[in-house]
Design an enzyme around this catalytic site. Structure first.
Site, PDB file in Angstrom:
ATOM      1  N   ARG A  38      -9.004   0.077  10.137  1.00  0.00           N
ATOM      2  CA  ARG A  38      -8.570  -1.015  10.570  1.00  0.00           C
ATOM      3  C   ARG A  38      -9.429  -1.937  11.474  1.00  0.00           C
ATOM      4  O   ARG A  38      -9.315  -2.884  11.812  1.00  0.00           O
ATOM      5  CB  ARG A  38      -7.224  -1.036  11.084  1.00  0.00           C
ATOM      6  CG  ARG A  38      -6.145  -1.041  10.185  1.00  0.00           C
ATOM      7  CD  ARG A  38      -4.572  -1.016  11.134  1.00  0.00           C
ATOM      8  NE  ARG A  38      -3.505  -1.517  10.493  1.00  0.00           N
ATOM      9  CZ  ARG A  38      -2.468  -0.919   9.857  1.00  0.00           C
ATOM     10  NH1 ARG A  38      -2.483   0.359   9.679  1.00  0.00           N
ATOM     11  NH2 ARG A  38      -1.527  -1.527   9.443  1.00  0.00           N
ATOM     12  N   ARG A  48      12.438  -4.950   3.761  1.00  0.00           N
ATOM     13  CA  ARG A  48      11.978  -3.575   3.539  1.00  0.00           C
ATOM     14  C   ARG A  48      13.212  -2.518   4.359  1.00  0.00           C
ATOM     15  O   ARG A  48      13.226  -2.603   5.558  1.00  0.00           O
ATOM     16  CB  ARG A  48      10.549  -3.321   3.889  1.00  0.00           C
ATOM     17  CG  ARG A  48      10.085  -1.828   3.962  1.00  0.00           C
ATOM     18  CD  ARG A  48       8.609  -1.691   3.984  1.00  0.00           C
ATOM     19  NE  ARG A  48       8.237  -2.276   5.013  1.00  0.00           N
ATOM     20  CZ  ARG A  48       6.754  -2.518   5.300  1.00  0.00           C
ATOM     21  NH1 ARG A  48       6.009  -2.051   4.276  1.00  0.00           N
ATOM     22  NH2 ARG A  48       6.150  -2.863   6.296  1.00  0.00           N
ATOM     23  N   ARG A  80      12.100  -0.618   9.476  1.00  0.00           N
ATOM     24  CA  ARG A  80      11.108  -0.368  10.565  1.00  0.00           C
ATOM     25  C   ARG A  80      11.217  -1.443  12.027  1.00  0.00           C
ATOM     26  O   ARG A  80      11.461  -2.428  11.644  1.00  0.00           O
ATOM     27  CB  ARG A  80       9.632  -0.596  10.009  1.00  0.00           C
ATOM     28  CG  ARG A  80       9.088   0.696   9.343  1.00  0.00           C
ATOM     29  CD  ARG A  80       7.948   0.506   8.493  1.00  0.00           C
ATOM     30  NE  ARG A  80       6.831  -0.214   9.191  1.00  0.00           N
ATOM     31  CZ  ARG A  80       5.602  -0.350   8.698  1.00  0.00           C
ATOM     32  NH1 ARG A  80       5.324   0.347   7.730  1.00  0.00           N
ATOM     33  NH2 ARG A  80       4.931  -0.919   9.550  1.00  0.00           N
ATOM     34  N   ARG A 122       0.932  -8.918  13.308  1.00  0.00           N
ATOM     35  CA  ARG A 122      -0.015  -7.891  12.251  1.00  0.00           C
ATOM     36  C   ARG A 122      -0.953  -8.639  11.296  1.00  0.00           C
ATOM     37  O   ARG A 122      -1.865  -8.116  11.016  1.00  0.00           O
ATOM     38  CB  ARG A 122       1.029  -6.735  11.652  1.00  0.00           C
ATOM     39  CG  ARG A 122       1.696  -5.687  12.552  1.00  0.00           C
ATOM     40  CD  ARG A 122       2.911  -5.632  12.269  1.00  0.00           C
ATOM     41  NE  ARG A 122       3.080  -4.687  10.941  1.00  0.00           N
ATOM     42  CZ  ARG A 122       4.186  -4.782  10.165  1.00  0.00           C
ATOM     43  NH1 ARG A 122       5.299  -5.298  10.355  1.00  0.00           N
ATOM     44  NH2 ARG A 122       4.378  -4.101   9.127  1.00  0.00           N
ATOM     45  N   LYS A 160       0.866  -1.286  -0.063  1.00  0.00           N
ATOM     46  CA  LYS A 160      -0.076   0.054   0.022  1.00  0.00           C
ATOM     47  C   LYS A 160       1.053   1.224   0.048  1.00  0.00           C
ATOM     48  O   LYS A 160       0.522   2.386  -0.728  1.00  0.00           O
ATOM     49  CB  LYS A 160      -1.016   0.001   1.049  1.00  0.00           C
ATOM     50  CG  LYS A 160      -0.708  -0.176   2.633  1.00  0.00           C
ATOM     51  CD  LYS A 160      -1.836  -0.752   3.498  1.00  0.00           C
ATOM     52  CE  LYS A 160      -1.568  -0.982   4.655  1.00  0.00           C
ATOM     53  NZ  LYS A 160      -0.509  -0.236   5.579  1.00  0.00           N
TER      54      LYS A 160
END
Ligand code: AMP
Length: 215
Positions: A88, A127, A162, A173, A14
């Site tokens: 969410r 990432r 992160r 998550r 996203k």
């Protein structure tokens, strides 16, 4: 262009899709994850409260998140926007609906990005992101690696990982998403706003997205 709300598991892309839409069409990008990370960096009350929850892969309370989003929606000046990471929970979706009614917003699509869990995990673990320009890289992908290790190709700033991009937090998550996204999906299906887009290949995903938001 229509506004867009993303519903997606972690590391589904996203952020990447938002960046492409923003660069091409000038969308206002509202990422609740980024807003919270900013609060953490500024050591605010919200940031202090959110930090541990985020690191563990849990959800920050609705009231805090809704207040952050409200301010952003009230300052759009009619521009199309991307909601990245919100709603969410079903409660957030209902509150968002109230805000949309108050602000006369109805021209939007809810895009559910689909991605196999193994690919999302690999994306999360590899990432690294530029703190200055927000460009994301992936150390496990030849195509998405930075040219120089740990340095942004575009602005030569150091790249960071992160703190919640580890396997344990990712699993939490993903599990949280699987459970909490179900009623949200039903909510937007009933409103006839929901579309599914495959996010395995970023370029293809972007093309389909443009068609969806333009039709
Ligand atoms: P993201 O950058 O969208 O992956 O979000 C990172 C983390 O911020 C999530 O794992 C949650 O802990 C928190 N967060 C972001 N958006 C929300 C939201 N709408 N409701 C609750 N927590 C959120």
């Amino acid at each position: 262009m229509r506004s867009v709300i993303f519903i997606a598991p972690p590391a589904a892309g996203k952020g990447t899709q938002s960046k492409l839409l923003k660069e091409e069409y000038g969308y206002i990008h509202i990422s609740t994850g980024d807003l919270l990370r900013e609060e953490i960096n500024n050591n605010t009350e919200i940031g202090i409260k959110a930090k541990d929850i985020m690191n563990a892969g849990g959800l920050v309370d609705d009231e805090t998140i809704i207040s952050l989003v409200k301010v952003k929606l009230e300052n759009l000046n009619g521009k199309p926007f991307i909601l990245d990471g919100f709603p969410r929970t079903l409660n957030q979706a209902k509150e968002l609906d109230k805000m949309f009614n108050e602000l006369n917003i109805d021209d939007y699509k809810v895009v559910y990005l689909t991605v196999p869990v193994e690919l999302a995990l690999q994306r999360a673990l590899g990432r690294i992101t530029c703190t200055k320009c927000g460009t994301s890289y992936n150390i496990y992908s030849e195509k998405l690696k930075p040219m120089v290790d740990g340095i942004c190709d575009k602005c030569q700033t150091a790249l960071v990982k992160r703190t919640d991009d580890n396997e344990e937090s990712f699993k939490n998550r993903f599990e949280t998403f699987t459970v909490s996204s179900k009623p949200i999906v039903e909510f937007y299906e009933e409103k006839n706003k929901l579309v599914y887009i495959d996010s395995i290949e970023s370029d293809k995903c972007h093309e389909t997205m443009k068609e969806t938001l333009n039709d």
